[in-house]
Design an enzyme around this catalytic site. Structure first.
Site, mmCIF file in Angstrom:
data_model
loop_
_atom_site.group_PDB
_atom_site.id
_atom_site.type_symbol
_atom_site.label_atom_id
_atom_site.label_comp_id
_atom_site.label_asym_id
_atom_site.label_seq_id
_atom_site.Cartn_x
_atom_site.Cartn_y
_atom_site.Cartn_z
ATOM 1 N N HIS A 169 0.841 -1.208 0.000
ATOM 2 C CA HIS A 169 0.000 0.000 0.000
ATOM 3 C C HIS A 169 0.865 1.243 0.000
ATOM 4 C CE1 HIS A 169 1.195 -0.353 4.210
ATOM 5 N NE2 HIS A 169 1.095 0.973 4.220
ATOM 6 N N HIS A 211 5.228 6.454 -1.188
ATOM 7 C CA HIS A 211 5.992 5.230 -1.471
ATOM 8 C C HIS A 211 5.176 3.997 -1.139
ATOM 9 C CE1 HIS A 211 6.199 5.660 2.845
ATOM 10 N NE2 HIS A 211 6.352 4.342 2.871
#
Ligand code: ACK
Length: 221
Positions: free
Chosen positions: A69, A153
C-alpha cells in the site's frame, strides 16, 4: 460526530489490488536479485554487512510486511494530529473506496528498507496531507523543501528490527541528496538507471513507470 471519532483507522492509503500485489513483489525480487549480482553493489557491501568479506542475500534481507500500500495519512486511531480533519476532508470522503492508478517511478533500497517511489497526480495530491514531508524535517533537513507528495511510497520490505515508517524517511533522504546534485555515475540497466547515493542507498529510476491499480481506503486491526 461521535461515531467518526471512534472509527478513525490506523492509516488511510491506497491498497494495491490483489492481482497486482504479486506482480509488484516479483518486480521487487527481480530488482533485488539483479542488484545483488552487480559488481558496483558488491563494492559497497560493507554498507549492509558492516564487514568487508561478508555476503548478503538481498532477497532474504528484507522482510515483507502485509498488504502492499501507499500510506496517505497515518492516524494511529486518532492519536496523530490532524487525523480527524483528514478523515472529514470532503476530498477524502468522496474518494473513499474508489480505485486509482498509481504510478511507480523508482525502486530503492537502503540497509534499512526497500521501497517503490510513487509519483502522485494532481488529483491524488488532494488526498495527501499537507504536513507529510515536514514531519520528518528533523531527520532530513532538506526534506522540508521537497515538493508535496515526495514521501509517497510503497514499502516492499524492511530489514530485521526496522519499522516500515522508515521507508518514507529513506526515500526523502535520497531525494534530498538528488536535489543537492549529489550523485555518482548512473548505471544503465534494463529497467532504468541505477544510482548509488552512499551509505547503502541505491535508487533505480524506471525507464517505464509501472502503473498499478489501487483502492483508496483505510486499515484498522
Ligand atoms: O510502509 P508505510 O508507509 O509505513 O506503511 C506503514 C503504515 O503506516 C502502518 O504502520 C506507516 N507509518 C507508521 N508510522 C507512521 C508515521 N509516524 N508517519 C507516517 N507513516 C507512518 C507505515
Amino acid at each position: 460526530v461521535q461515531h467518526e471519532e471512534l472509527s478513525l483507522p490506523l492509516y488511510f492509503g491506497w491498497f494495491l489490488l490483489p492481482a497486482v500485489q504479486e506482480k509488484i513483489r516479483c518486480t521487487s525480487m527481480d530488482f533485488l536479485k539483479t542488484l545483488d549480482t552487480l559488481e558496483a553493489f558488491k563494492k559497497h557491501l560493507i554498507d549492509f554487512t558492516g564487514k568487508a568479506e561478508k555476503e548478503v542475500d538481498l532477497e532474504q534481507y528484507y522482510k515483507a510486511n502485509g498488504t502492499l500500500h501507499c500510506t496517505t495519512k497515518f492516524c494511529n486511531y486518532g492519536k496523530v494530529e490532524g487525523s480527524k480533519e483528514y478523515a472529514q476532508n470532503p476530498a477524502v470522503r468522496s474518494a473513499y473506496g474508489s480505485v486509482f492508478e498509481l504510478s511507480l517511478t523508482a525502486l530503492f533500497v537502503t540497509p534499512r528498507t526497500a521501497g517503490a517511489r510513487v509519483s502522485l497526480t494532481e488529483e491524488q495530491l488532494l488526498l495527501w496531507p499537507a504536513d507529510a514531508e515536514k514531519e520528518v524535517e528533523s531527520a532530513v533537513a532538506a526534506a522540508a523543501s521537497l515538493p508535496q507528495g515526495s514521501r509517497a511510497h510503497i514499502t516492499l520490505g524492511c530489514a530485521e528490527g526496522t519499522e516500515p515508517v522508515q521507508t518514507g524517511v529513506d526515500l526523502l533522504q535520497i531525494l534530498a541528496l538528488q536535489k543537492e546534485g549529489q550523485q555518482g555515475e548512473p548505471l544503465e540497466m534494463e529497467l532504468g538507471s541505477l544510482i548509488y547515493y552512499g551509505e547503502g542507498r541505491w535508487m533505480l529510476t524506471l525507464r517505464e513507470p509501472i502503473a498499478v491499480p489501487a483502492c483508496f481506503s483505510s486499515f484498522y486491526a
